[in-house]
Design an enzyme around this catalytic site. Structure first.
Site, PDB file in Angstrom:
ATOM      1  N   TYR A   1      -7.037  16.771  -8.250  1.00 33.87           N
ATOM      2  CA  TYR A   1      -6.076  15.864  -8.887  1.00 33.87           C
ATOM      3  C   TYR A   1      -4.787  16.602  -9.243  1.00 33.87           C
ATOM      4  O   TYR A   1      -3.682  16.150  -8.933  1.00 33.87           O
ATOM      5  CB  TYR A   1      -6.702  15.235 -10.138  1.00 33.87           C
ATOM      6  CG  TYR A   1      -5.707  14.487 -10.988  1.00 33.87           C
ATOM      7  CD1 TYR A   1      -5.143  13.288 -10.547  1.00 33.87           C
ATOM      8  CD2 TYR A   1      -5.310  14.974 -12.239  1.00 33.87           C
ATOM      9  CE1 TYR A   1      -4.218  12.605 -11.327  1.00 33.87           C
ATOM     10  CE2 TYR A   1      -4.395  14.300 -13.019  1.00 33.87           C
ATOM     11  CZ  TYR A   1      -3.844  13.121 -12.559  1.00 33.87           C
ATOM     12  OH  TYR A   1      -2.916  12.453 -13.321  1.00 33.87           O
TER      13      TYR A   1
ATOM     14  N   TRP B   1      -3.387  13.427 -21.894  1.00 31.90           N
ATOM     15  CA  TRP B   1      -4.319  12.741 -22.805  1.00 31.90           C
ATOM     16  C   TRP B   1      -3.841  11.330 -23.154  1.00 31.90           C
ATOM     17  O   TRP B   1      -3.691  10.959 -24.318  1.00 31.90           O
ATOM     18  CB  TRP B   1      -4.512  13.567 -24.074  1.00 31.90           C
ATOM     19  CG  TRP B   1      -5.237  14.866 -23.879  1.00 31.90           C
ATOM     20  CD1 TRP B   1      -5.376  15.590 -22.733  1.00 31.90           C
ATOM     21  CD2 TRP B   1      -5.931  15.619 -24.899  1.00 31.90           C
ATOM     22  NE1 TRP B   1      -6.098  16.735 -22.959  1.00 31.90           N
ATOM     23  CE2 TRP B   1      -6.452  16.780 -24.276  1.00 31.90           C
ATOM     24  CE3 TRP B   1      -6.144  15.435 -26.252  1.00 31.90           C
ATOM     25  CZ2 TRP B   1      -7.182  17.736 -24.981  1.00 31.90           C
ATOM     26  CZ3 TRP B   1      -6.865  16.383 -26.950  1.00 31.90           C
ATOM     27  CH2 TRP B   1      -7.386  17.524 -26.314  1.00 31.90           C
TER      28      TRP B   1
ATOM     29  N   THR C   1       1.650  15.412 -14.796  1.00 36.17           N
ATOM     30  CA  THR C   1       0.553  15.721 -15.695  1.00 36.17           C
ATOM     31  C   THR C   1       0.498  17.197 -16.074  1.00 36.17           C
ATOM     32  O   THR C   1       1.038  18.045 -15.350  1.00 36.17           O
ATOM     33  CB  THR C   1      -0.779  15.339 -15.000  1.00 36.17           C
ATOM     34  OG1 THR C   1      -1.888  15.838 -15.748  1.00 36.17           O
ATOM     35  CG2 THR C   1      -0.862  15.953 -13.610  1.00 36.17           C
ATOM     36  N   ASP C   2      -0.161  17.492 -17.179  1.00 37.64           N
ATOM     37  CA  ASP C   2      -0.402  18.887 -17.565  1.00 37.64           C
ATOM     38  C   ASP C   2      -1.295  19.604 -16.571  1.00 37.64           C
ATOM     39  O   ASP C   2      -1.333  20.835 -16.521  1.00 37.64           O
ATOM     40  CB  ASP C   2      -1.052  18.941 -18.949  1.00 37.64           C
ATOM     41  CG  ASP C   2      -2.421  18.290 -18.976  1.00 37.64           C
ATOM     42  OD1 ASP C   2      -3.425  19.019 -19.029  1.00 37.64           O
ATOM     43  OD2 ASP C   2      -2.503  17.051 -18.949  1.00 37.64           O
TER      44      ASP C   2
ATOM     45  N   ASP D   1       0.853  -1.178   0.000  1.00 39.56           N
ATOM     46  CA  ASP D   1       0.000   0.000   0.000  1.00 39.56           C
ATOM     47  C   ASP D   1       0.897   1.238   0.000  1.00 39.56           C
ATOM     48  O   ASP D   1       1.679   1.444   0.931  1.00 39.56           O
ATOM     49  CB  ASP D   1      -0.889  -0.017   1.257  1.00 39.56           C
ATOM     50  CG  ASP D   1      -1.829   1.181   1.352  1.00 39.56           C
ATOM     51  OD1 ASP D   1      -1.694   2.127   0.540  1.00 39.56           O
ATOM     52  OD2 ASP D   1      -2.686   1.169   2.251  1.00 39.56           O
TER      53      ASP D   1
ATOM     54  N   THR E   1      -5.977   8.528 -10.183  1.00 39.39           N
ATOM     55  CA  THR E   1      -6.190   9.282 -11.422  1.00 39.39           C
ATOM     56  C   THR E   1      -7.660   9.578 -11.731  1.00 39.39           C
ATOM     57  O   THR E   1      -7.971  10.069 -12.818  1.00 39.39           O
ATOM     58  CB  THR E   1      -5.584   8.529 -12.626  1.00 39.39           C
ATOM     59  OG1 THR E   1      -6.182   7.226 -12.707  1.00 39.39           O
ATOM     60  CG2 THR E   1      -4.076   8.389 -12.471  1.00 39.39           C
TER      61      THR E   1
END
Length: 284
Positions: free
Chosen positions: A126, A151, A101-102, A36, A62
Site C-alpha cells: 500500500y 489515522w 499517507t504516512d 474506472d 486502501t
C-alpha cells in the site's frame, strides 16, 4: 473554480464535497460508477468533458493488508489510476491535489515526526503504491498539491472509531497495540483545510494530521471514555498483537507527521484530535 472530487463515496471525498458545497464552489463528486480509474481513455474522456479547473483525487485502494495479496490491483488503482488522473488534469489545464499517507515513510527509523522531505521508504505494498502515485503527479504536473494524512476517521466508510464502538457492543474487554504512535485525523477537519489549500493556489507537499499525539491503545481508551462505554482496553505490543491477530502488511511504529510545510505556508493547524473525536461522535 470548478472542482472534480474522486472517491466521493469514501470518508474524505464525501467531506470535501460537503465543504465545497458550503462555500458555494461548483463541484462534482465521482466514484467507480462514473469511470474506472485504471481505464485511461475513460478517465481522460470524462474529465475532458467536465473540464474542471482543479481535481481533488481522494479515490484510492486502501485495503492495507489485502494489498499484499492483491498487489496488481493496488498498483493499478493507486499508481496507474493516479497517472491517468494526472494526464487528464494536464489535458484540461487543471490543478491536481493528491491525497497520500504516512505509509510512504518507513515508520521505524526515527522517533520524531516525519518531515515532508524526509527519505521515503515504504514498508508495505500500500505504501509503495501511494508513494509511486506521488511521484507520478510530481513528474507529470507543475500545478499540484500532495497532502499526507494518517489515522483517518470520518462519517462515510469504516474506520478505527467505528470498529471500537462495534466491539464495545459485544466485548467486555479488548487488546489494542500501545507502541504505534500517530495522530487520529478527522476527515471533516482535513477537508476544510484541503479547500483552503486549493483556494490559495499555494502548490507543494503538505502534511495535515489533527493536533496531538497518541497510540492506538490510548485512542481506544479515549473513544470509550467519550462514548460512555465500559469496555476494558488491555495494552499490548505490536509483536504480542501479531501473535493473536496476524496481519499481512507491516505497520509503522511512528506515524507522526510534521506540519512544518503547512505552517510555513500560512495555513492553520487542525484542532486537537480529542476535540475532533467529540464532534465526530455527535455526528454519527
Amino acid at each position: 473554480m470548478k472542482v472534480l472530487v474522486t472517491g466521493v463515496k469514501g470518508q474524505l471525498g464525501y467531506d470535501v464535497v460537503r465543504h465545497l458545497d458550503a462555500r458555494g464552489i461548483e463541484n462534482k463528486g465521482v466514484d467507480i460508477e462514473d469511470f474506472d480509474l485504471t481505464d485511461e481513455a475513460a478517465v481522460r474522456g470524462y474529465i475532458g468533458d467536465y473540464k474542471p479547473t482543479c481535481i481533488v483525487h481522494c479515490a484510492a485502494y486502501t485495503a492495507v493488508d489485502r494489498a499484499e495479496s492483491e498487489r496488481e490491483t493496488a498498483f493499478a488503482v493507486n499508481v496507474t489510476g493516479t497517472k491517468n488522473v494526472a494526464l487528464a488534469a494536464k489535458d484540461v489545464g487543471a490543478e491536481m491535489m493528491y491525497i497520500s499517507t504516512d505509509y510512504v515513510f518507513d515508520g521505524f527509523s526515527k522517533e520524531t515526526p516525519w518531515e515532508a522531505d524526509d527519505p521515503k521508504n515504504p514498508q508495505n505494498v500500500y505504501g509503495k503504491t501511494k508513494y509511486e502515485g506521488e511521484l507520478a503527479v510530481q513528474k507529470l504536473l507543475d500545478d499540484y498539491y500532495i497532502v499526507r494524512i494518517c489515522w483517518v476517521f470520518g462519517k462515510n466508510g469504516n474506520n478505527f472509531v467505528k470498529t471500537m464502538l462495534r466491539l464495545a457492543e459485544t466485548h467486555d474487554e479488548i487488546s489494542v497495540v500501545n507502541d504505534q504512535h500517530g495522530v487520529p485525523t478527522y476527515t471533516y477537519d482535513v477537508a476544510r483545510l484541503l479547500c483552503d489549500i486549493i483556494e490559495s493556489h499555494k502548490y507543494g507537499v503538505y502534511q495535515a494530521p489533527n493536533e496531538g499525539d497518541t497510540t492506538w491503545y490510548d485512542f481506544a481508551v479515549e473513544i470509550f471514555r467519550q462514548a460512555g462505554k465500559g469496555t476494558k482496553v488491555n495494552p499490548v505490543s505490536t509483536k504480542e498483537y501479531a501473535k493473536m491477530n496476524p496481519t499481512a502488511a507491516a505497520r509503522p511504529k511512528n506515524s507522526r507527521l510534521s506540519r512544518k510545510t503547512l505552517i510555513d505556508a500560512g495555513f492553520s493547524r487542525l484542532p486537537d484530535y480529542k476535540d475532533a473525536l467529540a464532534r465526530y461522535l455527535k455526528e454519527i
